[in-house]
Design a protein around this motif. Structure first.
Motif, short mmCIF file in Angstrom:
data_model
loop_
_atom_site.label_atom_id
_atom_site.label_comp_id
_atom_site.label_asym_id
_atom_site.label_seq_id
_atom_site.Cartn_x
_atom_site.Cartn_y
_atom_site.Cartn_z
N GLN A 130 -0.83 -4.99 4.03
CA GLN A 130 -2.06 -5.26 4.78
C GLN A 130 -1.79 -6.13 6.01
O GLN A 130 -2.69 -6.34 6.82
CB GLN A 130 -3.09 -5.91 3.87
CG GLN A 130 -3.58 -4.98 2.77
CD GLN A 130 -4.61 -5.62 1.86
OE1 GLN A 130 -5.08 -6.73 2.13
NE2 GLN A 130 -4.96 -4.93 0.79
N ASN A 153 0.79 -1.23 0.00
CA ASN A 153 0.00 0.00 0.00
C ASN A 153 0.82 1.27 0.00
O ASN A 153 0.34 2.31 -0.46
CB ASN A 153 -0.91 0.03 1.23
CG ASN A 153 -1.93 -1.09 1.23
OD1 ASN A 153 -2.45 -1.48 0.19
ND2 ASN A 153 -2.23 -1.60 2.42
N ARG A 202 -5.55 7.13 6.00
CA ARG A 202 -5.29 6.75 4.61
C ARG A 202 -4.22 7.59 3.92
O ARG A 202 -3.70 7.18 2.88
CB ARG A 202 -6.59 6.84 3.81
CG ARG A 202 -7.67 5.87 4.26
CD ARG A 202 -7.28 4.43 4.01
NE ARG A 202 -7.06 4.14 2.62
CZ ARG A 202 -7.99 3.67 1.79
NH1 ARG A 202 -9.22 3.44 2.22
NH2 ARG A 202 -7.71 3.41 0.52
N ARG A 207 -8.73 5.36 11.16
CA ARG A 207 -8.49 4.77 9.84
C ARG A 207 -7.75 5.79 8.98
O ARG A 207 -8.35 6.55 8.21
CB ARG A 207 -9.80 4.34 9.21
CG ARG A 207 -10.61 3.35 10.04
CD ARG A 207 -11.80 2.84 9.27
NE ARG A 207 -11.37 2.04 8.12
CZ ARG A 207 -12.20 1.66 7.14
NH1 ARG A 207 -13.48 2.02 7.16
NH2 ARG A 207 -11.74 0.93 6.14
N ASP A 237 -4.89 1.24 9.40
CA ASP A 237 -6.34 1.07 9.31
C ASP A 237 -6.85 0.53 10.64
O ASP A 237 -6.74 -0.66 10.92
CB ASP A 237 -6.68 0.11 8.17
CG ASP A 237 -8.16 0.13 7.83
OD1 ASP A 237 -8.87 1.03 8.32
OD2 ASP A 237 -8.61 -0.75 7.07
N TRP A 297 -2.35 -3.34 9.48
CA TRP A 297 -2.76 -2.85 8.15
C TRP A 297 -2.24 -1.43 7.98
O TRP A 297 -2.71 -0.49 8.60
CB TRP A 297 -4.28 -2.88 8.02
CG TRP A 297 -4.77 -2.72 6.61
CD1 TRP A 297 -4.46 -1.71 5.76
CD2 TRP A 297 -5.66 -3.58 5.90
NE1 TRP A 297 -5.09 -1.86 4.56
CE2 TRP A 297 -5.84 -3.01 4.61
CE3 TRP A 297 -6.32 -4.76 6.22
CZ2 TRP A 297 -6.67 -3.60 3.65
CZ3 TRP A 297 -7.15 -5.33 5.26
CH2 TRP A 297 -7.32 -4.77 3.99
N TRP A 343 -1.64 1.80 5.61
CA TRP A 343 -2.12 2.48 4.40
C TRP A 343 -1.16 3.54 3.90
O TRP A 343 -1.09 3.80 2.69
CB TRP A 343 -3.47 3.14 4.68
CG TRP A 343 -4.68 2.29 4.52
CD1 TRP A 343 -5.62 2.03 5.48
CD2 TRP A 343 -5.12 1.61 3.35
NE1 TRP A 343 -6.62 1.21 4.98
CE2 TRP A 343 -6.34 0.94 3.67
CE3 TRP A 343 -4.62 1.47 2.06
CZ2 TRP A 343 -7.05 0.17 2.75
CZ3 TRP A 343 -5.33 0.70 1.14
CH2 TRP A 343 -6.52 0.07 1.48
#
Length: 535
Positions: A124, A109, A202, A200, A169, A152, A154
């Motif tokens: 991930q 990612n 991103r 979360r 995440d 996870w 991002w």
């Protein structure tokens, strides 16, 4: 005004270098100058050759002219002319890194490089630190408060002070502490308005003033002051048209004018610090100059000042920030030179000036002189092709290596490999057979390349046609090559070639006759060559 050098090349009016002469050296000089000046090079009779992966390509890659013109399929959708000459791909030969090489998981990612040179890879299932040989994996440990807050990953950012920030995440924001080889966590706390807006994360950037911007999935965007530890929240408000257009933030970027841009699932937003508000740009079905799609996944400004916006369903947009309008680059299934897919996840302009586009149909390279794209896709029969067509992230390290993250592993391409030309040699199978080693190379003034091998003699290759001629030792011919084990070559200024062999002395070839003259060591002859091994 043009410049001249020994009558080989000159600059024409505009931004293109043109060769005045055909030939290897003229083209090489044109390419060198074009690269230095940041222009394109046009040479009459640039020779096509065959690359090692089977693609046809020119002897020298033309420098890309990023301010070139484009043709239009529609009024505002840029499409290259499919009838135009095909776009030749580069010689991209990827090295792959996957779970076999120690990567914690193959869905990549994010990629970053820290101040010590380590490459960090967010997947991930864990964060990876790669030193070029070994992979160290950082994972969440519920019994260790200094561990990564979530597996996870991002987003990754190396800030101007050298600190590494990690967006996860569900685990919020992390800052890596190299002294304890652990992480400091910044997470949402119910009842604490100064904490992170959501867990979360991103996207992360640092603006020119030193503040951090954190884009979150479902919680808008926060501006973080690391000195005070406070987060300022920006959320969507249906009653306020100057608020953030959507709370799902997947892209952040600060342009050269220090303006922060936010990509959401409901359009693009520009932050106005004086008003503490946003100006939004969204898709309008009745306007072909509007953003092609509201689901913004990538924002990027190249060094020419062009502003690009990648979307999840509408392809790539080139924005005119003064007018607030967009030109669209879209996928056309009937046009192999169009954008490979309308799903764009990442954008990067490398240090050579090439704009790379990460799509769901491979890695795309923009050729702005035509408005077309070259696609680099996975080939299951080619181990040096990209590992997967779903490209998620792009990064170039300080050593100029291009890193390409996909849904199935990490790929890296060293730009040095693209500097090599691969000649398709006709009639040269004998030299390459039996696993013989190539020992030496020389180029003469007639544009021939001479290739020496250990065991299969000498090959002369015409770089214009690819035709070759093999010179071998023959026991019945005392003017043939003395030894097929060649150790060294030297092309003399008079057009002749000197050949050093493993055990049969020095050979002097007259190319006009194809005959050799020998110089060997003789014990009883004073002044003879000192050894028959010429290396």
């Amino acid at each position: 005004m043009g410049t001249k050098d020994k009558g080989t090349v000159t600059t024409a009016t505009g931004r293109v270098l043109n060769c005045k002469m055909n030939g290897f050296r003229a083209e090489k000089e044109c390419f060198r100058r074009a690269h230095r000046l940041g222009t394109a090079c046009e040479c009459p009779g640039v020779r096509p050759v065959r690359s090692g992966t089977g693609f046809s390509m020119s002897l020298f890659m033309l420098c890309l002219l990023l301010l070139g013109t484009v043709s239009h399929a529609g009024a505002n959708t840029v499409q290259p002319d499919p009838a135009a000459s095909s776009l030749e791909p580069r010689n991209l030969q990827f090295s792959r890194i996957s779970q076999r090489e120690g990567l914690s998981q193959n869905s990549v990612n994010a990629i970053a490089q820290d101040r010590r040179g380590y490459i960090w890879i967010g997947t991930q299932e864990g964060l990876n630190r790669f030193d070029g040989n070994e992979m160290a994996v950082f994972e969440h440990d519920p019994f260790d408060a200094d561990s990564l807050s979530s597996d996870w990953v991002w987003a990754l950012l190396t800030d101007r002070g050298g600190d590494l920030w990690v967006g996860t995440d569900g685990g919020g924001l992390n800052r890596y502490d190299p002294e304890k080889n652990g992480f400091v966590r910044y997470q949402h706390e119910d009842g604490n308005p100064d904490s992170l807006g959501g867990n979360r994360v991103r996207a992360i950037i640092q603006d020119s003033g030193g503040s951090y911007w954190i884009g979150m999935d479902g919680s808008g965007v926060d501006r973080f002051d690391a000195k005070t530890g406070r987060f300022t929240h920006f959320r969507h408000d249906e009653a306020d048209p100057a608020s953030l257009p959507g709370d799902k933030v997947l892209a952040l970027f600060e342009d050269a004018d220090h303006t922060v841009w936010v990509g959401t699932n409901r359009g693009l937003a520009r932050f106005d610090p004086e008003r503490m508000a946003f100006d939004s740009y969204q898709h309008n079905a009745s306007s072909e100059h509007s953003l092609s799609d509201d689901d913004v996944r990538a924002i990027y400004e190249d060094r020419q000042g062009r502003f690009w916006v990648g979307t999840a369903n509408g392809g790539l947009n080139l924005m005119d920030r003064k007018r607030g309008t967009f030109r669209r680059f879209a996928h056309d299934p009937e046009n192999p030179q169009s954008l490979g897919s309308n799903w764009v996840r990442s954008l990067l302009q490398d240090r050579e000036g090439t704009l790379w586009v990460a799509t769901d149909a491979g890695l795309n390279e923009l050729r702005p002189e035509t408005g077309g794209f070259v696609r680099y896709i996975h080939d299951p029969l080619d181990p040096v092709s990209i590992s997967n067509n779903q490209v998620s992230t792009l990064f170039q390290d300080r050593g100029n290596v291009l890193w390409v993250g996909t849904f199935r592993g990490l790929n890296k391409w060293n730009y040095v490999s693209d500097a090599f030309t691969y000649l398709h040699i006709r009639n040269g199978a004998a030299l390459a057979s039996d696993g013989k080693v190539f020992t030496s190379l020389a180029e003469d003034d007639e544009e021939h390349v001479w290739v020496g091998s250990y065991g299969n003699g000498l090959l002369r290759v015409n770089t214009e046609t690819g035709e070759s001629e093999n010179f071998r030792h023959e026991d019945t011919d005392d003017r043939s090559l003395s030894d097929d084990r060649i150790m060294s070559l030297f092309a003399d200024h008079d057009g002749s070639l000197w050949v050093g062999t493993f055990g049969q002395g020095l050979n002097h070839l007259d190319p006009a006759t194809g005959r050799f003259r020998y110089f060997r060591h003789e014990d009883q002859v004073a002044g003879s060559i000192s050894s028959n091994a010429i290396t």
